[in-house]
Design an enzyme around this catalytic site. Sequence first.
Site: not given
Length: 330
Positions: A18, A20, A205, A284
């Site tokens: 996971h 980005h 989330e 991120d």
Amino acid sequence: MNAERLEFIRRLPKAELHLHIEGTLEPELIFRLAQRNGVILPYPSIQALRDAYEFTDLQSFLDLYYAGAAVLMTEADFYDMTMAYLARIAQDGVVHTEIMFDPQTHTERGVPIATVFAGIARALREGYDTWGITSCLIMSFLRHLSEEAAFETLEQALPLREQYADLWLGIGLDSGEQGNPPEKFERVYARCRELGFYLVAHAGEEGPAAYVSSALNRLNVIRIDHGVRSEEDPELLKTLAARKIPLTVCPLSNLKLKVVNNMREHNLKRLLDQGLCVTINSDDPAYFGGYLLDNYIAVADAFALSDEDLITLATNSMQSRFPVFLDRRS
Ligand code: ADE
Ligand code: ZN
């Protein structure tokens, strides 16, 4: 944490599931690319930009994340961003990474989708040759946009599929969760399933457990990105455990976006103890204060995890990779 334990965690073979890629743009690189492309940033300095990374929720982060991604214009920009990420994780014992990217963030600004694919893919192939890191791509739809826009993006990308058959294996769903339930994308996911892509989606989330159920039952995803709010539905937890559906949990992200107030309040250890397939990821990392190893360290410290727990987390990640990815060596 002592050096020996840090080295133990670093040496565990880990997969990142996971991530980005636009979320790996460090402020230094944002400034360098802005200068290269003549983009004016609304921050006077790198430090001022970094200081702005105080988020109250997912949307407050997304506003900065999309603004930061606006410096990406050329193939070289996407390549440089991806190479910087790979060079960073090569030091952390990451052996495999499944990378999400958001083409709509770029095509909306006039960047051709082929430019996005080309730069990221060139880096991933080179990253394999340089560090032996295997990887694949998850093209993600922005859920705040329409399903029609997702279909358009799919149509733009499909002519590139053969060229990137070694990498582009997955479809994801990200951006603002609240008010954009998975079922909004049911038809485009059905099409992607027919096309043979592996399907994942962000759910649970900030959104409720019902979104996790919807991602499973209506989108037919094989993993849930985040999923921490699944705990609100005990029946759902049983299903996730029985079907061994991996949750790609992102501890530092959850802390920074105030999904939890304190790392010790995070439910990942409870989920693990209930038999769920929990994996640790960075989401991120440039925005949330840490790459994959930092996320492992944060949870190891917060929960005084045993070596066995850490091995379970790393093993879960390796076992939750997409089942088949083409080996570029053959
Ligand atoms: N896009 C990038 N990071 C995200 C996150 N944590 N949730 C939803 N969309 C995202
Ligand atoms: Zn995410």
